[in-house]
Enzyme design. Sequence first.
Site, PDB file in Angstrom:
ATOM      1  N   ASN A   1      31.665  37.453  45.313  1.00 25.50           N
ATOM      2  CA  ASN A   1      30.408  37.433  44.572  1.00 25.50           C
ATOM      3  C   ASN A   1      29.866  38.850  44.390  1.00 25.50           C
ATOM      4  O   ASN A   1      29.998  39.694  45.270  1.00 25.50           O
ATOM      5  CB  ASN A   1      29.379  36.565  45.304  1.00 25.50           C
ATOM      6  CG  ASN A   1      29.847  35.127  45.455  1.00 25.50           C
ATOM      7  OD1 ASN A   1      30.678  34.657  44.685  1.00 25.50           O
ATOM      8  ND2 ASN A   1      29.312  34.421  46.434  1.00 25.50           N
ATOM      9  N   VAL A   2      29.231  39.070  43.254  1.00 22.00           N
ATOM     10  CA  VAL A   2      28.731  40.405  42.912  1.00 22.00           C
ATOM     11  C   VAL A   2      27.204  40.471  42.959  1.00 22.00           C
ATOM     12  O   VAL A   2      26.613  41.467  42.552  1.00 22.00           O
ATOM     13  CB  VAL A   2      29.220  40.823  41.499  1.00 22.00           C
ATOM     14  CG1 VAL A   2      30.736  40.806  41.434  1.00 22.00           C
ATOM     15  CG2 VAL A   2      28.628  39.926  40.409  1.00 22.00           C
TER      16      VAL A   2
ATOM     17  N   HIS B   1      35.008  42.137  44.377  1.00 20.30           N
ATOM     18  CA  HIS B   1      34.761  42.223  42.933  1.00 20.30           C
ATOM     19  C   HIS B   1      33.576  43.111  42.590  1.00 20.30           C
ATOM     20  O   HIS B   1      33.099  43.119  41.465  1.00 20.30           O
ATOM     21  CB  HIS B   1      34.559  40.817  42.341  1.00 20.30           C
ATOM     22  CG  HIS B   1      35.785  39.975  42.388  1.00 20.30           C
ATOM     23  ND1 HIS B   1      35.759  38.600  42.385  1.00 20.30           N
ATOM     24  CD2 HIS B   1      37.099  40.311  42.445  1.00 20.30           C
ATOM     25  CE1 HIS B   1      36.992  38.122  42.436  1.00 20.30           C
ATOM     26  NE2 HIS B   1      37.821  39.146  42.472  1.00 20.30           N
TER      27      HIS B   1
ATOM     28  N   CYS C   1      32.549  55.281  40.266  1.00 21.14           N
ATOM     29  CA  CYS C   1      33.452  56.170  39.537  1.00 21.14           C
ATOM     30  C   CYS C   1      34.838  55.539  39.520  1.00 21.14           C
ATOM     31  O   CYS C   1      35.361  55.141  40.568  1.00 21.14           O
ATOM     32  CB  CYS C   1      33.503  57.538  40.199  1.00 21.14           C
ATOM     33  SG  CYS C   1      34.734  58.651  39.469  1.00 21.14           S
TER      34      CYS C   1
ATOM     35  N   CYS D   1      33.473  64.140  40.976  1.00 17.57           N
ATOM     36  CA  CYS D   1      34.743  64.557  40.363  1.00 17.57           C
ATOM     37  C   CYS D   1      34.695  64.627  38.842  1.00 17.57           C
ATOM     38  O   CYS D   1      35.680  65.040  38.218  1.00 17.57           O
ATOM     39  CB  CYS D   1      35.864  63.606  40.798  1.00 17.57           C
ATOM     40  SG  CYS D   1      35.796  61.974  40.022  1.00 17.57           S
TER      41      CYS D   1
ATOM     42  N   SER E   1      37.155  27.928  44.995  1.00 14.55           N
ATOM     43  CA  SER E   1      38.227  27.000  44.641  1.00 14.55           C
ATOM     44  C   SER E   1      39.599  27.601  44.904  1.00 14.55           C
ATOM     45  O   SER E   1      40.614  26.950  44.681  1.00 14.55           O
ATOM     46  CB  SER E   1      38.114  26.607  43.160  1.00 14.55           C
ATOM     47  OG  SER E   1      38.128  27.760  42.337  1.00 14.55           O
TER      48      SER E   1
ATOM     49  N   ASN F   1      33.466  23.452  51.622  1.00 13.89           N
ATOM     50  CA  ASN F   1      33.272  23.228  50.195  1.00 13.89           C
ATOM     51  C   ASN F   1      32.733  21.826  49.966  1.00 13.89           C
ATOM     52  O   ASN F   1      33.058  20.905  50.734  1.00 13.89           O
ATOM     53  CB  ASN F   1      34.592  23.378  49.430  1.00 13.89           C
ATOM     54  CG  ASN F   1      34.874  24.799  48.990  1.00 13.89           C
ATOM     55  OD1 ASN F   1      33.984  25.492  48.495  1.00 13.89           O
ATOM     56  ND2 ASN F   1      36.106  25.243  49.170  1.00 13.89           N
TER      57      ASN F   1
END
Length: 237
Positions: free
Chosen positions: A95-96, A112, A120, A144, A183, A207
């Site tokens: 999850n983000v 993720h 970067c 960089c 899943s 789940n």
Amino acid sequence: AAEIVRNSNYLVALVGAGLSAESGIPTFRGAGGLWTRLGEPSWNGYQDLLKDPVGWWRNQTEFRAAIDAAEPNAGHIALVSLERMDILKMTITQNVDNLHVRAGSTRLIEIHGNRTKVRCIVCESRWLREAFDYEDLPPACPECGGLVKGDTVMFGEPIPPRVLEACFNATDKCDCMIVCGTSATVYPAASFPQAVAERGGFVIEANPNPTRLSEIADVVLKGPTGITLPRLVDRLR
């Protein structure tokens, strides 16, 4: 499940979108998922960024609004409790949404990426989004000079090598993996519980519905993770 967890030496949690669904964030796949209803995004998203980084940054919807309004739920808090009890050694999340961080997780690998950060693509340095003013697009890495993009891993984009290495290292140490709200269809994350099972380790699935992992799981905690995970914590106290 509690007995298996209690006797484990290196417990790892693998987390997917189902955990955050209980915070009101829509999943991508399955009934009612964003991609089910609206179609999957371009599989060339990363290439599109590289071709036109200025355009990509200018075009930075239902998912974003849901994340902005979401709060960590009881499942997130339960994982933090296991971490603070020194039972949970690492969480690998797909999850983000930053909800693990907001809940208090510190032993965390965001495979993720994290939508509140930028990265970067050359040296993999990460910052909070607020670190840049975005007057000049695309942002350049102060370390960089490389291209800076949102930290979220896009379709067609390789997972940052250091992140992937950390996932494999945690999986190699793991003798019990609890799989929460996923899943198990997205690789390489889906391979982690398989690797643990093949080595003779334990797999616990949490789940609400059966998945392809149910067949290899030693124990299945069926139901919302906001209920099953706190119950597990209670039995370990």
